[in-house]
Design an enzyme around this catalytic site. Structure first.
Site, PDB file in Angstrom:
ATOM      1  NE  ARG A  54      -2.987   0.337   3.453  1.00  0.00           N
ATOM      2  CZ  ARG A  54      -2.304   0.775   4.552  1.00  0.00           C
ATOM      3  NH1 ARG A  54      -1.976   1.946   4.576  1.00  0.00           N
ATOM      4  NH2 ARG A  54      -2.258   0.061   5.524  1.00  0.00           N
ATOM      5  CE1 TYR A 112     -15.963  10.754 -16.464  1.00  0.00           C
ATOM      6  CE2 TYR A 112     -15.393  10.941 -14.055  1.00  0.00           C
ATOM      7  CZ  TYR A 112     -15.871  10.125 -15.289  1.00  0.00           C
ATOM      8  OH  TYR A 112     -16.265   8.922 -14.879  1.00  0.00           O
ATOM      9  CG  ASP A 186      -8.969  14.844 -16.231  1.00  0.00           C
ATOM     10  OD1 ASP A 186      -8.363  14.467 -16.910  1.00  0.00           O
ATOM     11  OD2 ASP A 186     -10.047  14.534 -15.405  1.00  0.00           O
ATOM     12  CE  LYS A 211     -12.639   6.670 -18.554  1.00  0.00           C
ATOM     13  NZ  LYS A 211     -12.834   8.063 -18.061  1.00  0.00           N
TER      14      LYS A 211
END
Ligand SMILES: *Cc1c(COP(=O)(O)O)cnc(C)c1O
Length: 398
Positions: A54, A112, A186, A211
């Protein structure tokens, strides 16, 4: 080791002793220390190394480092990257790492959808307010930054969904710097192949690697890249937020992302060529009243896009003359393209926002964001352009 049951449990050999040609997946939750001193040094951030996945994992680190190097390539800048479980995890971890209650975010209304919801539904109740404004209006942006010292972050997305609106990165970065704010963009639609925001002085770049960076639609992950490398190191604020909120990427998802990344340059070139050709083709269709693609000279933000992008990418949208009915009819007739609510994959994906992704959004809100009844969104793939155009022509059927 003489017992067969112990042999079952033990690792067969040390995977680090041979040199794999391809990045291996370190499917391990933790890492063994040579001795207690090494363990202490790593856990207290005195020594770079791996202890628990982690906190850091070699597969994930390698891919994060590669994305950072793509964003910084040719700029002469030093950048660091972290990988997250999704694009949303990248945005939320950045906000958690940089902002505190009482701080504000200045951003645009056409982000978005998930990002707007994250800011408004999750961070607003925690005391981090979001101000929406048109980031094209630089005087207005400056006025906000000048008068409101609670604004800590200027957050933008360019090109944005679904109208391909673009905002001026060099101008916004310099305004943020002048007033001592962080800037973030972004960069999911453009990728570093077409647009490198660090070059213009932007501080943070987020990606939904789900994407284009992956490109094959087989993983969900996100990335954050910055020149503020101290924030990303073990012990840095953003690294700390990732470690404690547990927004880290899994090594398998990182590995899939990396596999896709290898062809990013080739894919973005073809996506852009195909989209340009299809945008021009759709402009000639009688059934289409408008085409939104920032590579078209008729697009209102073409000049901005031209200044900061090397090509215009694979996303576009178009407006059918017949409104909602025409939109649904077109969707029902599509054969070659795939109806799916994602983007950036190698195959062409088509969406009718009014009847699909935005069905439950009030009509006036949808219209205010440019999502009209007859609007179709296309994520142009890398197939032969003629196959895509043939399908669109028969589906529009004008
Ligand atoms: C998909 C998307 C996101 C969210 O990313 P996830 O990986 O789905 O969490 C953020 N920004 C843009 C522009 C996107 O297309």
């Amino acid at each position: 080791m003489s017992h067969i049951n112990s042999l079952c449990v033990k690792e067969p050999h040390d995977p680090r002793t041979t040199k794999p040609h391809v990045l291996p997946i370190y499917a391990t939750s933790s890492f063994a220390f040579e001795n207690i001193d090494e363990g202490i040094a790593i856990f207290s951030n005195q020594k770079e190394g791996h202890g628990y996945s982690r906190y850091a994992n070699p597969t994930v680190d390698a891919v994060a480092g590669k994305i950072a190097s793509l964003e910084a390539a040719g700029t002469g800048l030093q950048a660091a990257g972290l990988l997250f479980s999704s694009g949303q995890a990248a945005v939320s971890t950045m906000v958690m790492g940089l902002l505190k209650s009482g701080d504000k975010i200045l951003t645009q209304g056409n982000l978005y959808g998930g990002t707007t919801e994250l800011f408004v539904k999750i961070f607003q109740p925690l005391g981090i307010e979001t101000i929406l404004t048109d980031l094209h209006d630089l005087d207005k942006v400056e006025e906000f930054l000048k008068k409101d010292d609670k604004i800590r972050l200027l957050y933008c997305e360019t090109p944005a969904n679904p109208t391909h609106a673009c905002v001026d990165l060099p101008a916004l970065a310099s305004l943020a710097k002048r007033y001592g704010k962080y800037s973030a963009v972004d960069n999911t639609f453009a990728t570093p192949m077409l647009q490198q925001p660090l070059r213009y002085g932007i501080d943070f770049i987020v990606h939904s690697t789900t994407k284009y960076l992956n490109g094959h639609g087989n993983s969900i992950a996100g990335a954050l890249v910055t020149t503020h490398t101290e924030q990303m190191r073990m012990g840095g604020h953003i690294w700390q937020a990732m470690k404690l909120a547990g927004t880290n990427c899994s090594p398998f998802e990182a590995w899939l992302t990396h596999n896709g990344l290898k062809t990013l340059a080739l894919r973005m070139e073809r996506h852009s060529q195909n989209a340009q050709r299809i945008a021009e083709f759709l402009q000639q269709d009688k059934g289409v009243v408008q085409v939104n693609y920032c590579g078209l000279p008729s697009h209102p933000d073409h000049a901005i896009a031209k200044q900061q992008m090397s090509a215009y990418g694979g996303m576009l949208s178009f407006e059918l003359a017949g409104g909602l009915e025409a939109g649904i009819r077109c969707m029902n007739r599509i054969r070659f393209c795939t109806l799916a609510p994602t983007l950036g994959d190698v195959d062409t994906l088509i969406l009718h926002p009014a009847s699909m992704s935005h069905l439950h959004i009030p009509k006036e809100v949808r219209l205010a964001n440019g999502i009209t009844d007859g609007l179709i969104r296309l994520s142009v793939g890398i197939e032969h352009a003629e196959d895509i155009m043939g399908d669109l022509a028969q589906a529009i059927g004008s």
